[in-house]
Write an enzyme that holds these catalytic residues in place. Structure first.
Site, short mmCIF file in Angstrom:
data_model
loop_
_atom_site.label_atom_id
_atom_site.label_comp_id
_atom_site.label_asym_id
_atom_site.label_seq_id
_atom_site.Cartn_x
_atom_site.Cartn_y
_atom_site.Cartn_z
N LEU A 75 0.80 -1.22 0.00
CA LEU A 75 0.00 0.00 0.00
C LEU A 75 0.84 1.28 0.00
O LEU A 75 0.31 2.37 0.20
CB LEU A 75 -0.97 -0.01 1.19
N CYS A 76 2.14 1.15 -0.25
CA CYS A 76 3.00 2.33 -0.36
C CYS A 76 2.82 2.98 -1.73
O CYS A 76 2.66 2.29 -2.74
CB CYS A 76 4.47 1.95 -0.20
N HIS A 77 2.88 4.30 -1.73
CA HIS A 77 2.80 5.04 -2.99
C HIS A 77 4.16 5.03 -3.68
O HIS A 77 5.19 5.18 -3.00
CB HIS A 77 2.40 6.49 -2.73
N MET A 113 8.84 4.64 5.03
CA MET A 113 8.96 3.26 4.59
C MET A 113 10.17 3.06 3.69
O MET A 113 10.84 2.04 3.74
CB MET A 113 7.68 2.80 3.88
N GLU A 114 10.48 4.07 2.88
CA GLU A 114 11.65 3.99 2.00
C GLU A 114 12.94 3.96 2.83
O GLU A 114 13.86 3.19 2.52
CB GLU A 114 11.65 5.17 1.03
N ASP A 128 23.69 -11.68 3.28
CA ASP A 128 23.80 -12.54 2.11
C ASP A 128 25.26 -12.72 1.69
O ASP A 128 25.68 -13.83 1.39
CB ASP A 128 23.00 -11.95 0.95
#
Length: 158
Positions: A75-77, A113-114, A128
């Site tokens: 739901l992030c733009h 969020m970014e 990793d």
């Protein structure tokens, strides 16, 4: 406490309409840590890892992740980012790498969020690249440190 904005009146998930929000400069800062064995830390610190520059590759991964956040979080733009920085601090005493990201945009919604995605993917990339020698690494303390801009204004972790 505020209501959850990603649900409509019927309780269904939806993407928040930011169309009427003012365009403002927005910045978010996030951080996190990956802890490892001292021998793993030494490989990173000395640049002796056979896969190459661990932190350089993790930096690029973090930047790429910030740009692709809307593809990962439903739901992030999608945002036009104006700045993404990913910085690392080596902590020899605790055999840990601390990551700090800063993301900026000029838009109608924030970039928290970014910034958080950039931290997590940068740390995952370190994992990793080093898992062959240390599967016991732990990513911890992923958190938003600060956000500025928009209607809610400035917030900083105390």
């Amino acid at each position: 406490m505020s209501e959850l904005t990603h649900f409509n009146q019927a309780g269904e998930a939806h993407m928040v309409d930011v169309g009427t929000k003012a365009v403002t400069d927005r910045v978010a800062v996030a951080a996190g840590t990956i802890k490892m064995l001292p021998e793993t830390f030494a490989l990173i610190e000395q640049g002796g890892h056979k896969k190459g520059d661990v932190l350089g590759i993790a930096r690029i991964a973090g930047i790429m992740a910030a740009k692709r956040t809307a593809d990962l979080i439903p739901l992030c733009h999608p945002l036009a980012l104006t700045k993404v920085s990913v910085e690392f601090e080596l902590d020899k005493a605790t055999a840990a790498v601390h990551c700090r990201t800063e993301v900026g945009t000029s838009g109608q919604t924030g970039v928290e969020m970014e910034a958080l995605t950039a931290v997590q993917v940068a740390l995952l990339t370190i994992y990793d690249m080093c898992k062959a020698v240390d599967r016991g690494m732990v990513m911890t303390d992923i958190q938003l440190l600060e956000k500025a801009g928009g209607k809610s204004g400035h917030w900083q972790r105390s």
